[in-house]
Write a protein that holds these residues in place. Structure first.
Motif, mmCIF file in Angstrom:
data_model
loop_
_atom_site.group_PDB
_atom_site.id
_atom_site.type_symbol
_atom_site.label_atom_id
_atom_site.label_comp_id
_atom_site.label_asym_id
_atom_site.label_seq_id
_atom_site.Cartn_x
_atom_site.Cartn_y
_atom_site.Cartn_z
ATOM 1 N N HIS A 505 8.237 -2.255 1.801
ATOM 2 C CA HIS A 505 8.585 -1.832 0.175
ATOM 3 C C HIS A 505 7.387 -0.991 -0.329
ATOM 4 C CE1 HIS A 505 12.468 -3.463 0.077
ATOM 5 N NE2 HIS A 505 12.107 -4.875 0.348
ATOM 6 N N GLY A 506 6.637 -0.381 0.626
ATOM 7 C CA GLY A 506 5.273 0.229 0.340
ATOM 8 C C GLY A 506 4.242 0.022 0.795
ATOM 9 N N THR A 507 4.078 -1.257 1.191
ATOM 10 C CA THR A 507 2.597 -1.577 1.398
ATOM 11 C C THR A 507 2.489 -1.037 3.115
ATOM 12 O OG1 THR A 507 2.932 -3.777 0.767
ATOM 13 C CG2 THR A 507 0.900 -3.894 2.028
ATOM 14 N N LEU A 508 3.116 -0.961 3.876
ATOM 15 C CA LEU A 508 3.145 -0.227 5.201
ATOM 16 C C LEU A 508 2.330 1.242 5.130
ATOM 17 C CD1 LEU A 508 6.477 -1.012 7.193
ATOM 18 C CD2 LEU A 508 4.157 -1.872 7.772
ATOM 19 N N ALA A 509 2.530 2.003 3.963
ATOM 20 C CA ALA A 509 1.521 3.049 3.867
ATOM 21 C C ALA A 509 0.148 2.799 3.828
ATOM 22 C CB ALA A 509 1.761 3.787 2.101
ATOM 23 N N LEU A 510 -0.287 1.679 3.845
ATOM 24 C CA LEU A 510 -1.689 1.413 3.826
ATOM 25 C C LEU A 510 -2.190 1.059 5.168
ATOM 26 C CD1 LEU A 510 -1.904 -0.779 0.668
ATOM 27 C CD2 LEU A 510 -2.840 1.294 0.726
ATOM 28 N N ILE A 511 -1.407 0.656 6.260
ATOM 29 C CA ILE A 511 -1.606 0.274 7.358
ATOM 30 C C ILE A 511 -2.034 1.804 8.297
ATOM 31 C CG2 ILE A 511 -0.856 -0.620 9.611
ATOM 32 C CD1 ILE A 511 -1.352 -2.594 6.919
ATOM 33 N N GLU A 512 -3.259 1.568 8.974
ATOM 34 C CA GLU A 512 -3.547 2.678 9.785
ATOM 35 C C GLU A 512 -4.289 1.971 11.184
ATOM 36 O OE1 GLU A 512 -5.667 5.355 7.186
ATOM 37 O OE2 GLU A 512 -7.441 3.969 7.146
ATOM 38 N N ASP A 513 -4.605 2.890 11.858
ATOM 39 C CA ASP A 513 -5.322 2.550 13.059
ATOM 40 C C ASP A 513 -6.455 1.753 12.887
ATOM 41 O OD1 ASP A 513 -3.352 3.832 14.675
ATOM 42 O OD2 ASP A 513 -4.618 5.347 15.329
ATOM 43 N N GLY A 514 -6.477 0.457 13.529
ATOM 44 C CA GLY A 514 -7.684 -0.148 13.343
ATOM 45 C C GLY A 514 -7.832 -1.309 12.200
ATOM 46 N N VAL A 515 -6.844 -1.114 11.076
ATOM 47 C CA VAL A 515 -7.115 -1.894 10.074
ATOM 48 C C VAL A 515 -6.644 -3.392 10.693
ATOM 49 C CG1 VAL A 515 -6.067 -2.608 8.009
ATOM 50 C CG2 VAL A 515 -6.242 -0.164 8.567
ATOM 51 N N PRO A 516 -7.393 -4.293 10.226
ATOM 52 C CA PRO A 516 -7.262 -5.934 10.666
ATOM 53 C C PRO A 516 -6.013 -6.356 9.727
ATOM 54 C CG PRO A 516 -9.557 -5.400 10.421
ATOM 55 C CD PRO A 516 -8.816 -4.135 9.472
ATOM 56 N N VAL A 517 -5.210 -7.224 10.141
ATOM 57 C CA VAL A 517 -4.295 -7.850 9.413
ATOM 58 C C VAL A 517 -4.063 -9.216 10.144
ATOM 59 C CG1 VAL A 517 -1.740 -7.963 9.093
ATOM 60 C CG2 VAL A 517 -2.889 -5.672 9.063
ATOM 61 N N ILE A 518 -4.331 -10.379 9.116
ATOM 62 C CA ILE A 518 -4.303 -11.507 9.455
ATOM 63 C C ILE A 518 -2.829 -12.091 9.384
ATOM 64 C CG2 ILE A 518 -5.347 -13.851 9.142
ATOM 65 C CD1 ILE A 518 -7.398 -11.735 10.077
ATOM 66 N N ALA A 519 -2.121 -12.380 10.094
ATOM 67 C CA ALA A 519 -0.865 -12.866 10.296
ATOM 68 C C ALA A 519 -0.589 -14.327 10.228
ATOM 69 C CB ALA A 519 0.055 -12.048 11.259
ATOM 70 N N LEU A 520 -0.095 -14.916 9.425
ATOM 71 C CA LEU A 520 0.238 -16.376 9.642
ATOM 72 C C LEU A 520 1.499 -16.770 9.987
ATOM 73 C CD1 LEU A 520 -2.021 -16.252 6.996
ATOM 74 C CD2 LEU A 520 -1.692 -18.567 7.486
#
Length: 609
Positions: A505-520
């Motif tokens: 719903h919008g946040t995926l626009a902020l994801i780009e190559d190499g951005v760290p994401v901590i997934a629980l």
């Protein structure tokens, strides 16, 4: 927010003041100062920067005297500077004041005093107090302070000295914490017990609208109206060594590693010997009272609010009572619907958080019963609540909360089970099973801590980035919010936490190559959906670090790195999954060269709105 210390006795006061302020730097550390009555009169020395700057100056030019006050500052009015530092004095340099809190009507008072010829040199609200006291002084400092306080609105804890009555130290409390230490031939004031614990274990805890007059040989307690008070001394029985680093590089790391003990201590005797139930004797609600609860509000700030998010799920799942969570600073202003059948749970590590205390009073005003979860016996929140669940985490010195947060989780588990037992919403066998899992948590946390070296390597990787995201579903989302806050607080990396299902719903626009994401991904009933969300960010180039349950080989196929936690009940995973996030934040801050225990612009105990 700021730290106050004061001494009157036979010893040289400067060293006692400095050592006390060192114990209070968690409350503020952008400047510091002391005022001492010397053989030449009242002398003040103060400096911008950490306490070490002031200490160095005093080493070169000490202030000798047996009565003094000290202060370490967290700026509210005026930027950190020498002149804005406390103590503040009047133009005659005969009156000196240290202050924690905010004087809301200081502008009106200042204009009045300027019209009378007073000259101000700082940008602070506190300087007004010293001038006001000087203007009102009638030969009796106690009576004068009482008159001055009645003209001030806001929140304050004060320490006041005057050259005119050099044997007296006057202390006042209104909505900001202040304690009085009682010694032999010497007495103390402090914002918190560690400031004076080296010298005495006997304290009086001031309530709002109370004051104390200290001399070398006596302490008089009274109301601001001047009515004398008789009160029993509170004896502090915890060891001062628990407030020291004990060989760790930082208090925060020490406190992370103290969590297994904090879990055991907070559970303690509250789990009965047979292991089949919870005995929460400090909650004095009868079965009829519990059955009469229509809804619950959990109100807190910051990290304590994140504990409340977990508490909401725990209580709703176990006791089947509807629960709302509120940020305390917003609670009063949204006109919450509070009924006598509403149970309000306030959570505060210090028990002095101004917004939480105000929310507590609002709830009481509407006739609600209030349970407090706090780490400080005798704090304002503890005294004003109907029931208190004390978390036995011990002193927490680092600004970024760790063991206090996880101890709050334990308190919520105990309360949820207590309510469920009373209401009969879960079977006795499930209660016993949950308690057995609770008892295993300390040993399981120790196993998580054994991964410290691997987590440090991951932290050093993410420390080079300026943006990072946490994602999770259900209870994992609640923990993600706390993990994100920890990282922001001490590493200064921009970090945000999202419910995984909201990415599209919008946040995926902020994801780009190499951005760290901590997934629980510790909630087994939501695991497949979480993996789908992980794949969404991976498809857009994210570098994903997963937090998973031991033996979960499936997640490894979808992420770049994995940190595991021992398997436990889904409801209890937050008490384990937050630990690697605490370590991740700690080591990332360390890699970036930050002051881990004293992050910029923050203070431990937030006693102003």
């Amino acid at each position: 927010m700021c730290g106050i210390v004061g001494y009157v006795g036979k010893r040289d006061s400067q060293e006692i003041l400095i050592e006390g302020l060192k114990k209070l730097e968690y409350r503020g550390y952008d400047s510091a100062g002391v005022a001492v009555y010397t053989d030449k009169g009242l002398a003040v020395k103060k400096a911008k920067g950490r306490l070490a700057v002031l200490e160095s100056q005093l080493g070169e030019s000490p202030l000798r005297g047996t009565i003094g006050i000290g202060h370490t500052r967290w700026a509210t009015h005026g930027k950190p500077s020498d002149v804005n530092s406390h103590p503040h004095t009047d133009n005659s340099l005969k009156f000196s004041v240290v202050h924690n809190g905010i004087i809301e009507n200081y502008i009106a008072l200042k204009e009045e005093l300027i019209a009378k010829g007073h000259r101000f040199v700082s940008e602070t609200d506190t300087e007004v107090i010293s001038h006001l006291i000087a203007d009102l002084y009638d030969g009796d400092i106690v009576r004068t302070v009482q008159r001055a306080v009645k003209r001030m609105t806001g929140a304050f804890a004060l320490g006041v000295l005057t050259e005119h009555e050099p044997e007296k130290l006057v202390a006042v409390r209104l909505a900001s914490p202040l304690i009085i230490g009682v010694g032999e031939g010497e007495n103390f004031i402090g914002s918190d017990i560690p400031a004076i614990l080296e010298h005495t274990r006997n304290v009086y805890i001031l309530n709002d609208n109370e004051m104390a007059v200290l001399t070398r040989d006596a302490v008089e307690l009274m109301t601001i109206e001047g009515n004398f008070i008789s009160r029993e001394i509170f004896h502090v029985d915890w060891d001062i060594m628990t407030a020291e680093k004990a060989g760790f590089d930082h208090f925060m790391l020490k406190e992370i590693y103290e969590q297994p003990k904090a879990y055991r201590d907070t559970m303690g005797a509250r789990l009965n010997v047979a292991g089949s139930g919870v005995e929460l004797n400090e909650v004095k609600m009868s079965a009829e009272d519990v059955r009469g609860i229509s809804n619950i509000h959990i109100v807190a700030c910051g990290t304590a609010y994140h504990a409340g998010l977990v508490g909401k799920s725990v209580i709703e799942r176990l006791a089947r009572i509807p629960v709302e969570t509120d940020v305390a600073s917003e609670y009063r202003y949204r006109s919450p619907i509070i009924k006598p059948s509403t149970l309000v749970i306030v959570v505060s590590q210090s028990g002095e958080t101004a917004d939480t205390l105000a929310a507590l009073r609002e709830a009481k005003r509407h006739g609600a019963r209030v349970i407090a979860i706090t780490n400080v016996v005798g704090s304002s929140v503890a005294r004003e609540a109907d029931d208190v669940i004390t978390t036995w985490a011990g002193p927490e010195i680092a600004v970024a909360s760790t063991k206090a947060y996880t101890s709050q989780l334990i308190a919520f588990y105990l309360l949820g089970l207590h309510l469920a037992q009373t209401l009969g919403t879960i079977e006795a066998a499930e209660v016993a099973h949950t308690i057995a899992a609770l008892k295993s948590l300390p040993e399981q946390v120790e196993r998580v801590l054994e991964q410290g070296a691997a987590i440090k390597e991951l932290a050093e990787q993410i420390a080079t980035h300026e943006d990072l995201f946490f994602i999770g579903r259900g209870l994992d989302y609640a923990v993600a919010q706390e993990g994100s806050l920890k990282l922001k607080e001490i590493s200064y990396i921009h970090s945000e936490a999202y419910a995984s299902g909201e990415l599209k719903h919008g946040t995926l626009a902020l994801i780009e190559d190499g951005v760290p994401v901590i997934a629980l991904a510790t909630q087994e009933d939501l695991f497949e959906k979480t993996v789908s969300n992980i794949k969404e960010v991976k498809a857009r180039g994210a570098y994903v670090i997963g937090i998973a349950l031991e033996g979960d080989d499936e997640l490894r196929k979808s992420v770049d790195q994995v940190v595991t936690i021992p398997r436990t009940l889904g409801l209890l995973t937050p008490a384990l999954s937050v630990v690697p996030l605490q370590l991740l934040a700690y080591y990332a801050a360390l890699a970036r060269g930050n002051d881990v225990d004293k992050p910029r612009n923050l203070a431990k105990s937030v006693t102003v709105e």
